[in-house]
Design a protein around this motif. Structure first.
Motif, PDB file in Angstrom:
ATOM      1  N   PHE A  25      28.814  74.773  38.257  1.00 53.50           N
ATOM      2  CA  PHE A  25      29.563  73.633  38.775  1.00 53.50           C
ATOM      3  C   PHE A  25      30.052  72.712  37.670  1.00 53.50           C
ATOM      4  O   PHE A  25      30.904  71.865  37.899  1.00 53.50           O
ATOM      5  N   PHE A  28      33.974  74.492  36.640  1.00 52.98           N
ATOM      6  CA  PHE A  28      35.193  74.376  37.424  1.00 52.98           C
ATOM      7  C   PHE A  28      34.855  73.906  38.829  1.00 52.98           C
ATOM      8  O   PHE A  28      33.705  73.954  39.262  1.00 52.98           O
ATOM      9  N   HIS A  29      35.860  73.424  39.557  1.00 56.58           N
ATOM     10  CA  HIS A  29      35.669  72.915  40.901  1.00 56.58           C
ATOM     11  C   HIS A  29      35.827  74.047  41.921  1.00 56.58           C
ATOM     12  O   HIS A  29      36.779  74.814  41.862  1.00 56.58           O
ATOM     13  N   GLU A  31      36.065  73.327  45.124  1.00 58.95           N
ATOM     14  CA  GLU A  31      36.799  72.685  46.217  1.00 58.95           C
ATOM     15  C   GLU A  31      36.100  72.958  47.545  1.00 58.95           C
ATOM     16  O   GLU A  31      34.909  72.707  47.686  1.00 58.95           O
ATOM     17  N   ARG A  32      36.793  73.546  48.528  1.00 65.12           N
ATOM     18  CA  ARG A  32      36.187  73.699  49.855  1.00 65.12           C
ATOM     19  C   ARG A  32      35.550  75.068  50.072  1.00 65.12           C
ATOM     20  O   ARG A  32      35.165  75.397  51.207  1.00 65.12           O
ATOM     21  N   THR A  44      24.019  69.145  42.815  1.00 64.60           N
ATOM     22  CA  THR A  44      25.209  69.990  42.965  1.00 64.60           C
ATOM     23  C   THR A  44      25.331  70.652  44.325  1.00 64.60           C
ATOM     24  O   THR A  44      26.416  71.079  44.709  1.00 64.60           O
ATOM     25  N   ARG A  46      25.798  71.000  48.182  1.00 62.46           N
ATOM     26  CA  ARG A  46      26.326  70.268  49.340  1.00 62.46           C
ATOM     27  C   ARG A  46      25.516  70.699  50.554  1.00 62.46           C
ATOM     28  O   ARG A  46      25.716  71.777  51.105  1.00 62.46           O
TER      29      ARG A  46
END
Length: 289
Positions: A25, A28-29, A31-32, A44, A46
């Motif tokens: 993490f 790079f991202h 995203e979804r 990190t 979610r």
């Protein structure tokens, strides 16, 4: 981007950099996209979206599952075998603290090898990445003996928060001791690990032997049972090879299936919650009760 995508074992991608350890993490991202990785930690991950997946054990057990006596007598109360490196991650410091400050007792065993990690630029242009400055005191085959004969096993992280030792300990019903405050156990929160692993604050690593001695024999027995159950649920086992009866290793199909079942349950729950919210909004708009 990334909607409806799953990055499975994301941290196995080959773009590691020494200053980020095993944490993808930081590179790079996502995203979804949902992520399944052994390197996820509290900052990190979610919660309810990503999943912590375990590292499978690297060695095979010769004893069949039905022949394992999880309450067998064990020589050591606590053990650890691994490397200590001058890495930037805090988890190697946990290993150093254990090796340096644990009490010298007959039922406490620590065996470490010290390695000097060379600079990034030398790694880039040389195949020699680490220089061993201290060898292990015990032979290599002693690691399996430690797993079989330890009541508790120290399971610190290494380059990342996870460790192969976690699954290896579970496969012999050894109780893992976790000290990383940011460690999230596999498939949390759907899988409850509180009855298996022992969690101790990083600030009390030095006190681990004393803390473990205070645990009753009945609690130890209960934790051994739960650890053995969770090993079957999370890892499963399959026999590989036929020579001398083969060896028993983790079954990756079990881990993958469990992850998919958890994601499916989460998606179903989210869909039901969204429909309930839409119904409430509809009744609110038309004035019905």
């Amino acid at each position: 981007g990334g909607k409806n995508n799953l990055l499975w074992y994301m941290n196995q991608f080959s773009f590691r950099q020494p200053w980020t350890g095993d944490n993808a993490f930081l590179r790079f991202h996502v995203e979804r996209a949902a992520v399944a990785s052994e390197a996820l930690n509290r900052p990190t991950m979610r919660s309810g979206y990503d999943q912590v997946v375990p590292l499978p054990r690297r060695w095979g057990r010769s004893v069949a599952p039905q022949q394992v006596d999880i309450h067998r007598p064990r020589k050591w109360l606590l053990s650890f075998r691994g490397t200590v490196q001058n890495s930037g991650t805090p988890y190697y410091q946990h290993r150093w603290l254990a090796a340096t400050y644990w009490e010298d007792a007959a039922d406490i065993l620590v065996d470490v090898a010290c390695k000097d990690v060379v600079s990034w630029w030398r790694v880039l242009f040389s195949k020699q990445k680490k220089i061993t400055t201290k060898q292990y005191s015990l032979p290599n085959d002693s690691y399996v003996d430690l797993m079989w004969n330890s009541t508790f096993g120290f399971a610190p992280g290494g380059s990342g928060v996870s460790s192969y030792r976690f699954s290896e300990m579970l496969s012999t019903a050894t109780i893992p001791v976790v000290v990383a405050d940011d460690m999230v156990p596999p498939f949390h929160p759907e899988i409850d690990w509180s009855g298996c692993i022992v969690r101790v604050s990083e600030a009390r690593i030095v006190d681990l032997p004393r803390i473990l001695r205070a645990i009753s024999t009945s609690e130890i027995a209960a934790r051994q049972v739960r650890c053995w159950q969770l090993h079957e649920i999370v890892f499963g086992e399959k026999r590989i090879g036929s020579q001398n009866g083969g060896v028993w290793k983790d079954d990756p199909r079990v881990t993958f299936t469990l992850a998919m079942e958890i994601w499916a349950a989460r998606v179903s729950h989210a869909i039901l919650a969204a429909r309930s919210m839409e119904a409430l909004q509809y009744h609110s708009n038309d004035g019905s009760v």
